[in-house]
Write a protein that holds these residues in place. Structure first.
Motif, PDB file in Angstrom:
ATOM      1  N   SER A 245       7.773  99.348   3.640  1.00 46.28           N
ATOM      2  CA  SER A 245       8.876  98.068   2.343  1.00 46.28           C
ATOM      3  C   SER A 245      10.367  98.095   2.627  1.00 46.28           C
ATOM      4  N   ASP A 246      11.322  97.315   2.866  1.00 45.95           N
ATOM      5  CA  ASP A 246      12.937  97.804   2.670  1.00 45.95           C
ATOM      6  C   ASP A 246      13.226  97.798   1.197  1.00 45.95           C
ATOM      7  N   GLN A 251      12.254 102.344  -1.131  1.00 42.64           N
ATOM      8  CA  GLN A 251      13.084 103.005   0.156  1.00 42.64           C
ATOM      9  C   GLN A 251      13.384 104.454  -1.334  1.00 42.64           C
TER      10      GLN A 251
END
Length: 281
Positions: A245-246, A251
């Motif tokens: 996932s961004d 992150q």
């Protein structure tokens, strides 16, 4: 000699911070002694997470796809960060029930009559719950090792992961404290402490890879504070489950977990202490 010179100087007022710390530790000691005299509280608190470890590891392990692997040992390593995090957050219900029980028996009113810091009663209770949570985590880690869980990083990172777990667990006990002060019975506090925890823990990356969820549900899971702690622990343990996932919490999960936990403590401690003062006024 005048009366003014014979008068004994008044004692200097106690430092509010040191008094609050001292009073909080006294209340924490009282709660720890009480817990030690009711060992079934600790035993029952251990049974549920151990059941989750065994059930998820052996019942669902072979059917879960983690990083392209359906090997049950891979899923066990993926799972344990979620089980650890679920265990510390479920302590919320116990904290709420304990405070509601003290309120119901009038113990809080007796504390209020003493010359002690107002927030010490709640702080002492949450610190005692933190000690119990740490003991539960220790036993659970031993069970996890027995079923095949392993870490692949250095000792410092492993200890940092457990530190994050204890911090988020402490943060969630303040939510439990607010719930315990807001209901009339310990039974209601237990129900109120659990009913919202199930969606928080299951709409997350704790038990399944969030990338396999529908888009809107995946966004909820990725920004869930619980997911941030789970992902941070997986990274610090070196376990499988690196998120694709961004979303910022995925992150930077360690920082996200720290920020979420501190915010929860600040917000819910303030609300709980305010509720305590108004409830016992």
């Amino acid at each position: 000699m005048s009366a003014a010179t014979d008068a004994v100087p008044a004692a200097a007022p106690a430092n509010p911070i040191s008094q609050s710390v001292r009073d909080s530790l006294v209340v924490a000691k009282r709660n720890l002694i009480r817990m030690s005299r009711i060992p079934e509280m600790v035993i029952f608190g251990l049974i549920q997470p151990i059941m989750f470890v065994v059930l998820f590891s052996y019942v669902f392990g072979g059917s879960m796809n983690i990083g392209g692997s359906t090997d049950s040992s891979t899923y066990r390593e993926f799972l344990m960060a979620g089980i650890f995090a679920q265990t510390v957050t479920f302590a919320t219900a116990g904290a709420g029930a304990g405070i509601a029980d003290d309120m119901h028996k009038g113990l809080i009113d007796r504390f209020r009559s003493l010359p002690m810091a107002r927030g010490a009663v709640l702080t002492g209770r949450t610190l005692a719950d933190l000690v119990q949570t740490a003991l539960t985590l220790l036993v659970l880690a031993v069970v996890a090792l027995l079923v095949g869980w392993r870490t692949h990083t250095n000792l410092g990172e492993v200890l940092a992961a457990f530190g994050l777990l204890l911090l988020v667990g402490y943060a969630f006990t303040w939510i439990g404290a607010l719930i315990g002060l807001s209901v009339r019975t310990p039974e209601a506090a237990t129900s109120g402490g659990l009913i919202w925890l199930f969606p928080v823990t299951f709409i997350s990356n704790a038990f399944v890879d969030s990338s396999r969820m529908t888009p809107w549900l995946r966004h909820v899971a990725d920004w869930n504070p619980f997911s941030a702690t789970v992902q941070a622990c997986r990274e610090l343990f070196g376990n499988p489950g690196v998120s694709s996932s961004d979303a910022w919490p995925m992150q930077h999960p360690v920082w996200a977990s720290l920020i979420y936990s501190v915010l929860i403590i600040l917000i819910f401690r303030t609300l709980a202490v305010r509720k305590y003062r108004s409830a016992t006024a």
